[in-house]
Design an enzyme around this catalytic site. Structure first.
Site, short mmCIF file in Angstrom:
data_model
loop_
_atom_site.label_atom_id
_atom_site.label_comp_id
_atom_site.label_asym_id
_atom_site.label_seq_id
_atom_site.Cartn_x
_atom_site.Cartn_y
_atom_site.Cartn_z
N LEU A 2 0.88 -1.17 0.00
CA LEU A 2 0.00 0.00 0.00
C LEU A 2 0.91 1.22 0.00
O LEU A 2 1.94 1.22 0.69
CB LEU A 2 -0.89 0.02 1.25
N ASP A 3 0.55 2.25 -0.75
CA ASP A 3 1.41 3.43 -0.76
C ASP A 3 1.30 4.16 0.57
O ASP A 3 0.43 3.87 1.40
CB ASP A 3 1.12 4.33 -1.96
N VAL A 4 2.18 5.12 0.78
CA VAL A 4 2.32 5.75 2.09
C VAL A 4 1.04 6.45 2.53
O VAL A 4 0.77 6.57 3.74
CB VAL A 4 3.52 6.72 2.07
#
Length: 231
Positions: A100-102
Site C-alpha cells: 500500500l502506498d504511504v
C-alpha cells in the site's frame, strides 16, 4: 542446524558475532558450556545465551491496520516502515504481502512464509482486493464509469489495459473498487485516467479476508489458523 546459525536465527547476533559469543563462553547447550560453532543443535536441545533460553521463531502471519504515513518497504527511508509497527522477535524478516502506498490505509498482510505470500500476490490466483475511496469531485456519469472500469482502463505509460474491475458507487464521491491486479498506484491511476482524483484510499479486503474491525490504525494481530488457510 549448526549452533552458530541457531544463535543467529534466535538472537540479533550475526553468524560472526555468534562465533565470538561461543569463544567467550557465553553459550550453553543442555547446561554444558559449548564453544564449537559447528555443533549440531537438535530440536530437543536447550540452548542458552548469557543464561537466556533461546527458541527458534516459526513462520508468522500478521494482519496490520496500516495507517497513513507508513511505508511498505524493507529499506529505511523518510517514513516509518510497516514492519517497525510489529513487536515480535526478528520482525525484520516479515515481508509485506503486496503493498500500500504511504497515503493509503487499511488491510496489510505480512509474513515470512514466501510460498504463502506468493499464493496471495500471484496474478494467477487473482485474489481480489477491495478499496474504499473518497474522490475529489463527483463522478460525471457513474454508470459510464462503472462500465469503463468493468471493461478495463488504459493507464498512462502502460501498454495494456487493466483487468476488469468492479466499481460500486455509494455516493457522488464515495466509491468502492475491487481489482485483481497490483500495478503501481493502480487505483489512484485508474481514477486519474477518467479525470478524477483520489483524496483518501482504504483497503479493507484481500480475497476472502477482511480487516478486523477491532484493529485501530497501527494495530496488528496474528492470523488465526483458519484465516491462514483461506489462501
Amino acid at each position: 542446524m549448526r549452533l552458530d546459525r541457531f544463535l543467529s536465527e534466535t538472537t540479533d547476533l550475526t553468524r560472526s558475532l555468534a562465533k565470538r559469543a561461543l569463544v567467550r563462553g557465553e553459550v550453553t547447550v543442555n547446561g554444558e558450556l559449548e564453544k564449537k560453532a559447528a555443533r549440531h543443535v537438535a530440536s530437543d536441545d536447550e540452548v542458552r545465551w548469557e543464561g537466556r533460553l533461546l527458541e527458534l521463531v516459526g513462520l508468522r502471519y500478521i494482519m496490520l491496520h496500516k495507517p497513513v504515513g507508513v511505508e511498505c518497504t524493507a529499506r529505511r527511508g523518510l517514513y516509518p516502515r510497516a514492519v517497525d509497527l510489529i513487536d515480535l522477535p526478528k520482525a525484520e524478516r516479515l515481508q509485506p504481502v503486496g503493498r500500500l502506498d504511504v497515503d493509503t490505509t487499511g488491510l496489510l498482510l505480512l509474513s515470512d512464509d514466501g510460498q504463502w505470500s506468493h499464493r496471495i500476490t500471484s496474478p494467477r490466483h487473482r485474489s481480489a482486493k477491495i478499496y474504499q475511496a473518497l474522490l475529489a469531485r463527483d463522478l460525471d456519469n457513474p454508470d459510464e464509469a462503472v462500465a469503463r472500469f468493468a471493461k478495463g482502463i488504459m493507464l498512462e505509460g502502460e501498454e495494456t489495459p487493466t483487468r476488469p474491475a468492479t466499481l460500486t458507487c455509494h455516493g457522488p464521491r464515495e466509491v468502492e473498487l475491487a481489482i485483481v491486479e497490483g500495478r503501481y498506484h493502480q487505483v489512484r491511476r485508474m481514477f486519474a485516467a477518467i479525470g478524477n482524483h483520489v483524496e483518501t484510499l482504504h483497503r479493507h479486503t484481500i480475497g476472502p479476508l477482511t480487516l478486523d474491525a477491532s484493529l485501530e490504525p497501527g494495530q496488528w494481530r496474528e492470523l488465526t489458523a483458519e484465516e491462514r488457510e483461506l489462501f
